[in-house]
Design an enzyme around this catalytic site. Sequence first.
Site, PDB file in Angstrom:
ATOM      1  N   HIS A 253      17.618  -6.877   8.222  1.00  0.00           N
ATOM      2  CA  HIS A 253      17.533  -5.889   9.294  1.00  0.00           C
ATOM      3  C   HIS A 253      18.365  -4.653   8.958  1.00  0.00           C
ATOM      4  O   HIS A 253      18.042  -3.545   9.387  1.00  0.00           O
ATOM      5  CB  HIS A 253      18.037  -6.476  10.619  1.00  0.00           C
ATOM      6  CG  HIS A 253      17.136  -7.525  11.199  1.00  0.00           C
ATOM      7  ND1 HIS A 253      17.214  -8.846  10.825  1.00  0.00           N
ATOM      8  CD2 HIS A 253      16.145  -7.445  12.109  1.00  0.00           C
ATOM      9  CE1 HIS A 253      16.306  -9.540  11.497  1.00  0.00           C
ATOM     10  NE2 HIS A 253      15.649  -8.720  12.282  1.00  0.00           N
ATOM     11  N   ASP A 326       6.969  -8.503   7.934  1.00  0.00           N
ATOM     12  CA  ASP A 326       8.064  -8.491   8.896  1.00  0.00           C
ATOM     13  C   ASP A 326       8.132  -7.063   9.444  1.00  0.00           C
ATOM     14  O   ASP A 326       7.459  -6.148   8.937  1.00  0.00           O
ATOM     15  CB  ASP A 326       9.368  -8.904   8.220  1.00  0.00           C
ATOM     16  CG  ASP A 326      10.389  -9.493   9.194  1.00  0.00           C
ATOM     17  OD1 ASP A 326      10.213  -9.319  10.412  1.00  0.00           O
ATOM     18  OD2 ASP A 326      11.361 -10.114   8.730  1.00  0.00           O
TER      19      ASP A 326
END
Length: 608
Positions: A253, A326
């Site tokens: 992230h 993702d």
Amino acid sequence: MHHRTSRRTLLAATAATVAAAATGVVGISGAAQATGPSSDSGLKRLIARMSLEEKVGQLFVMRVYGHSATAPDQADIDANLAEIGVRTAAELISTYHVGGIIYFTWAHNTRDPHQIAELSNGIQRAGLAGPTPLPLLISTDQEHGIVCRVGEPATLMPGAMALGAGGSRSDARTAARIAGAELAALGIRQNYAPDADVNVNPANPVIGVRSFGSDPRSVAALVAAQVKGYQSAGVAATAKHFPGHGDTSTDSHTGLPSIHHTREQWAELDAPPFRAAAAAGIDSIMTAHIVVPALDPSEDPATLSRPILTGILREELGYDGVVVTDSLGMEGVRTKYGDERVPVLALKAGVDQLLNPPDLSVAWNAVLAAVKSGEISEARIEESILRIFRLKSKLGLFRDPYVTHAGVDRTVGTRAHLASADRIAEHTTTLLANTGALLPLSRRSHRDLLVVGADPASPSGTTGPPTTTLAGAFQELGFSATALSTGTAPSKARIAEAVAAAQGKDAVVVGTYNVSATSSQRTLVSALAATGVPVITLALRNPYDIAQLTGTGYAASLAAYSWTDVELRAAVRVIAGRAEPVGRLPVPVQRVDDPERTLYPVGYGLSY
């Protein structure tokens, strides 16, 4: 001309559906159902009739703020305008023709079951009102444990590592079947679960308890069981994060992790769960924003790597289902290339669905330009659309994309489902230490309890702080229990308050959370143990806490693998002797002073 003919044909075929939808009725019955293409030939004819803009849109799965597809709160309208340039989900669909929507709690999509069902139906009405009427594939991350988007009153199951501790394929399949049935009743037909990563790195900051464990064969068996469970309930399962995110020390992230496994190590450690998922007939696989030099020397993120996604996943593993990225808003995929190149490179690598780009306009127009310029052929994106449409057809979305309020009431959070969740959770709690056979606690000798410790931010599966939930669960079993939150970094004053509160108690339960060598949680446990009151530690997340607590004087220690209500209640029943501690470590716990040595091996766990 060709496109106008398609529009008339498809609108006629779905007229009954649109008419039923326009009435505001949630759900349609047999006579009103649209009939859609089910064979490849029918799907290909549908694709041929679509405009290029519609084709590009079908590749995207996008976030959108709001509890309603057409009438969100003003704050959500403002957020949509700021981030996407549209006001509502319906405008998003009409503007970009997106093929899917992803639900998030923070986007206010998941307030309660009936609201979610209405939102899902509103999204489908918008899709069927387009130039080419098309249903959407609605998705979310409902891993259970620490990652949940739909909370109570839906049934919340133990997370992956808890199921790994239980070790039961039957429990894993049942948990997924129940969770899938409830998601389907809400109109959510693609779940980004199970996590197929093998967590061989205790310092992994992003996977950890989201993984079933560290043994590839055990993880593979549980992944396959959950694939069958979800998909038997009519929900597309998604194994993630290919080619394997289990041995990273960076969170994708916020950065771009590298995995330095050799090709042979990858085949032995990371690949088995994905092979098992493919063999189980999984509908979709999610990519990882990680670099694996042994699989692609260019060191492109796997999401953008043709050698990894086409060469290994498609050709070597023989997988021909949907490949979804993702989130494209994560830094791991944005560090090497700009946001306008990422979606194009992902498609060229072999991706089908582009998930949640940070700027949809930039990403959508980049793909459109790449097709118009010839960098990506229209035939290439039609391959991906065919896979997506095959999945939509398999899920019955072309026939009837709607859900009903009656279906919600009949399915979501039922007494039988909740009882199954409690039963499965009782198989997961792991007892790691029990000095002097302190546990199970007796109400005669240990009636008056103090519950202290960390109260981390609550996932959707919690109704309150862990200390409050634990104390309440003890009280329901006839104990006297007082809760005192001391936090993940208790101050000296808070520790002193806990020590004072422990005076006269029969035992203290301390919820710990990711204890480090310098954590004041260690000081808290030591100070409480010094009072002479027996101390029981309960790891609320990673089971590695016990290694850091060596020498603090605790009398008993357990691992719960999450601080969701279902797992905390199960841990209390184990501590109180209402359930046996049958969970076994699915990961090894290494010694702090010598990480090459194992303190507690895989499979360790005490019994009463």
